[in-house]
Write a protein that holds these residues in place. Structure first.
Motif, PDB file in Angstrom:
ATOM      1  N   GLY A  89      -1.444 -10.468   6.448  1.00 47.26           N
ATOM      2  CA  GLY A  89      -0.650  -9.239   6.489  1.00 47.26           C
ATOM      3  C   GLY A  89      -0.348  -8.724   5.085  1.00 47.26           C
ATOM      4  O   GLY A  89      -0.430  -7.518   4.813  1.00 47.26           O
ATOM      5  N   LEU A  90      -0.021  -9.659   4.186  1.00 47.71           N
ATOM      6  CA  LEU A  90       0.303  -9.258   2.805  1.00 47.71           C
ATOM      7  C   LEU A  90      -0.945  -8.711   2.107  1.00 47.71           C
ATOM      8  O   LEU A  90      -0.870  -7.736   1.355  1.00 47.71           O
TER       9      LEU A  90
ATOM     10  N   ALA B 172      -4.036  -4.283  -0.107  1.00 46.59           N
ATOM     11  CA  ALA B 172      -5.252  -3.460  -0.146  1.00 46.59           C
ATOM     12  C   ALA B 172      -4.882  -1.987  -0.020  1.00 46.59           C
ATOM     13  O   ALA B 172      -5.401  -1.132  -0.738  1.00 46.59           O
ATOM     14  N   GLN B 173      -3.952  -1.681   0.883  1.00 44.50           N
ATOM     15  CA  GLN B 173      -3.502  -0.291   1.050  1.00 44.50           C
ATOM     16  C   GLN B 173      -2.887   0.227  -0.235  1.00 44.50           C
ATOM     17  O   GLN B 173      -3.239   1.285  -0.730  1.00 44.50           O
ATOM     18  N   VAL B 174      -1.969  -0.587  -0.772  1.00 47.22           N
ATOM     19  CA  VAL B 174      -1.227  -0.165  -1.954  1.00 47.22           C
ATOM     20  C   VAL B 174      -2.190   0.100  -3.107  1.00 47.22           C
ATOM     21  O   VAL B 174      -2.127   1.147  -3.753  1.00 47.22           O
TER      22      VAL B 174
ATOM     23  N   SER C  80       3.917   4.259   1.533  1.00 44.55           N
ATOM     24  CA  SER C  80       4.832   3.722   2.526  1.00 44.55           C
ATOM     25  C   SER C  80       4.208   3.852   3.903  1.00 44.55           C
ATOM     26  O   SER C  80       4.353   2.988   4.742  1.00 44.55           O
ATOM     27  N   HIS C  81       3.446   4.907   4.086  1.00 44.00           N
ATOM     28  CA  HIS C  81       2.837   5.118   5.381  1.00 44.00           C
ATOM     29  C   HIS C  81       1.854   4.004   5.732  1.00 44.00           C
ATOM     30  O   HIS C  81       1.908   3.433   6.815  1.00 44.00           O
ATOM     31  N   ALA C  82       0.994   3.677   4.787  1.00 38.24           N
ATOM     32  CA  ALA C  82      -0.087   2.736   5.096  1.00 38.24           C
ATOM     33  C   ALA C  82       0.345   1.270   5.044  1.00 38.24           C
ATOM     34  O   ALA C  82      -0.098   0.458   5.845  1.00 38.24           O
ATOM     35  N   ALA C  83       1.199   0.925   4.101  1.00 37.54           N
ATOM     36  CA  ALA C  83       1.513  -0.499   3.894  1.00 37.54           C
ATOM     37  C   ALA C  83       2.698  -0.961   4.729  1.00 37.54           C
ATOM     38  O   ALA C  83       2.813  -2.138   5.043  1.00 37.54           O
ATOM     39  N   ARG C  84       3.565  -0.021   5.093  1.00 30.77           N
ATOM     40  CA  ARG C  84       4.817  -0.430   5.736  1.00 30.77           C
ATOM     41  C   ARG C  84       4.634  -1.273   7.003  1.00 30.77           C
ATOM     42  O   ARG C  84       5.276  -2.317   7.144  1.00 30.77           O
TER      43      ARG C  84
ATOM     44  N   VAL D 252       5.410  -2.497  -6.130  1.00 30.79           N
ATOM     45  CA  VAL D 252       5.087  -3.034  -4.810  1.00 30.79           C
ATOM     46  C   VAL D 252       4.038  -4.131  -4.887  1.00 30.79           C
ATOM     47  O   VAL D 252       4.195  -5.215  -4.319  1.00 30.79           O
ATOM     48  N   SER D 253       2.961  -3.885  -5.632  1.00 31.52           N
ATOM     49  CA  SER D 253       1.905  -4.904  -5.626  1.00 31.52           C
ATOM     50  C   SER D 253       2.377  -6.157  -6.357  1.00 31.52           C
ATOM     51  O   SER D 253       1.994  -7.278  -5.998  1.00 31.52           O
ATOM     52  N   GLU D 254       3.236  -5.973  -7.348  1.00 30.44           N
ATOM     53  CA  GLU D 254       3.796  -7.147  -8.032  1.00 30.44           C
ATOM     54  C   GLU D 254       4.612  -8.007  -7.051  1.00 30.44           C
ATOM     55  O   GLU D 254       4.492  -9.226  -7.023  1.00 30.44           O
TER      56      GLU D 254
END
Ligand SMILES: Nc1nc2c(ncn2[C@@H]2O[C@H](COP(=O)(O)OP(=O)(O)OP(=O)(O)O)[C@@H](O)[C@H]2O)c(=O)[nH]1
Ligand SMILES: [Mg+2]
Length: 435
Positions: free
Chosen positions: A169-170, A175-177, A194-198, A400-402
């Motif tokens: 999931g992470l 990948a989205q972010v 936010s749309h894709a990763a949330r 976010v990716s961090e």
């Protein structure tokens, strides 16, 4: 059939240890693992060929002298417990045979294994992950059915399945972010992110939270369940403990303030180890020794998984938590929530109730996956980082990716992939030699 190719053995030296308990026994299993296991076994057995995974009876000989007759089993790498070539010598279980075999192995240049070293090699060679190895220790240590079941599930990769799911999931969220950062138009980034990763982050968070809620239960199964008997002085607490365990373990007397030290007694209830603690009667006192007893009683009441508050006039009502048992100690016939500690009237109902509580709260079918403080610690850090990623989604996409990477690192540590020497040393030192 002999195995022709010697498949990649790791660089490590060759170790050996007695895998069965030491002492006098019919059979003792000496296990060898490493690149020399096969050749050393051959030279102890007159160099007769050994077929893979076939038990053969051989004479063990060292420096011309016969040591024993043993069954010899070869597991060529990588299809063995450790992933290295492993040989099992199933010899006779006497001290003298074990010593003679050990001496021969040492003289062939093998080294005595350290505690947990076989399992450590298995983890290092990818035969199992850390959580499965921990399940194995728990299985070896299991004393009750409930512990055995939980350990087997852990060994079968129950926790591994769970964290692999979190990891995937992470990675989806990551990948989205990263995709969005590369391609999106500056102005749109936060929303698109936010749309894709949330949804991925939400799903992982829900899973981690659920696992953490169950964790107390998992640890209780491993370490046993603590039940504290508390109440005012002379309520009959020690009398009740003696009834529960059917032995005279605690001193009882009409003198208020008899019990000072905590008196513990062990039982198995619904397949789990349970420790009952009888404690000092709770009251303010000027007697320094009794006051220390009361302090210990309060501390135990707070730590225990469950409290039985025993009441007799004057009844006190303290230290209770959700789901605890409150019992009145009464004379004559007993009703619901009553017991006669002296005669044991009402004891059967209490034991039924305890069995029900232990089996529903601690061994339910949806049993826990996080069974150690170490698991809880890693999962909490992973959860905090994932929550932080979700918070940063709309506002600080660069963070976010961090955050997600921090969560992935915590999961790697849980899996034992982080390969931190110190963590490895600490975990494997809990194993016994020969495992
Ligand atoms: N008649 C009667 N006497 C009881 C009952 N339960 C306990 N007793 C008596 O009451 C006295 C106190 O009982 P204990 O079990 O020592 O009480 P406790 O709660 O452990 O007391 P402390 O250790 O002083 O806090 C003893 O003399 C018991 O025999 C009961 O149900 N009926
Ligand atoms: Mg007592």
């Amino acid at each position: 059939m002999t195995v022709k190719t010697q498949i990649a053995d790791g660089p490590g030296d060759t170790i050996f240890a007695l895998s069965t308990a030491s002492g006098r026994a019919g059979v003792a299993v000496m296990r060898l693992s490493g690149p020399q296991a096969r050749s050393v076994a051959a030279s102890l057995t007159d160099d007769r060929p050994l077929a893979a995974r076939k038990a053969v009876l051989r004479t063990l000989r060292h420096k011309g002298e016969r040591i024993d007759e043993a069954l010899v089993l070869l597991f060529p790498a990588p299809h063995s417990f450790t992933g290295e070539t492993v040989v099992e010598l199933q010899c006779h279980g006497s001290q003298a045979v074990i010593e003679a075999v050990s001496t021969a192995l040492l003289q062939h240049g093998l080294r005595q294994a350290r505690p947990g070293e076989f399992t450590r090699r298995a983890v290092e060679n990818g035969r199992m992950d850390m959580t499965e190895a921990e399940g194995l220790i728990d299985l070896i240590d299991a004393q009750t059915d409930g512990q055995r079941r939980q350990a087997l599930r852990q060994m079968d990769g129950r926790l591994k399945g769970l964290y692999e799911d979190w990891r995937s999931g992470l990675l989806d969220a990551l990948a989205q972010v990263e995709g969005e950062i590369d391609f999106a138009d500056e102005g749109d980034v936060p929303d698109a992110l936010s749309h894709a990763a949330r949804p991925h982050l939400d799903r992982v968070i829900v899973g981690m939270e659920a696992a953490l809620i169950q964790a107390d239960r998992g640890r209780a199964v491993r370490t046993g369940i603590e039940i504290a008997i508390i109440g005012a002085p002379n309520a009959g607490k020690s009398t009740l403990l003696n009834q529960i365990v059917g032995r005279d373990v605690a001193i009882t007397s009409p003198h208020a303030g008899t019990t000072r030290d905590i008196v513990e007694a062990h039982m198995v209830i619904a397949g789990l180890p349970v420790t009952f603690s009888d404690t000092a009667g709770l009251r303010d006192t000027t007697d320094a020794i009794e006051a220390e007893g009361v302090r210990r009683a309060r501390a135990r009441a707070e730590q225990a998984h469950l409290r039985i508050l025993l009441q007799r006039e004057p009844a006190i009502d303290t230290h209770l938590q959700d789901g605890d048992i409150v019992l009145k100690n009464v004379e004559g016939p007993v009703k619901k929530n009553e017991i006669n500690a002296l005669t044991g009237n009402g004891l059967d109902d209490l034991m039924d109730r305890l069995t029900m509580i232990v089996s529903t709260r601690f061994t339910g079918t949806e049993s826990a996956s996080l069974t150690r403080a170490r698991h809880v610690d890693c999962a909490r850090r992973a959860l905090t980082a994932t929550q932080s990623a979700r918070t940063h989604l709309g506002v600080a996409p660069e963070l976010v990716s961090e955050d997600i990477r921090a969560a992935l690192r915590a999961i790697d540590e849980l899996a034992g992939r982080a390969d931190i020497e110190e963590v490895f040393d600490r975990i494997f030192s809990q194993f016994c030699v020969g495992k």
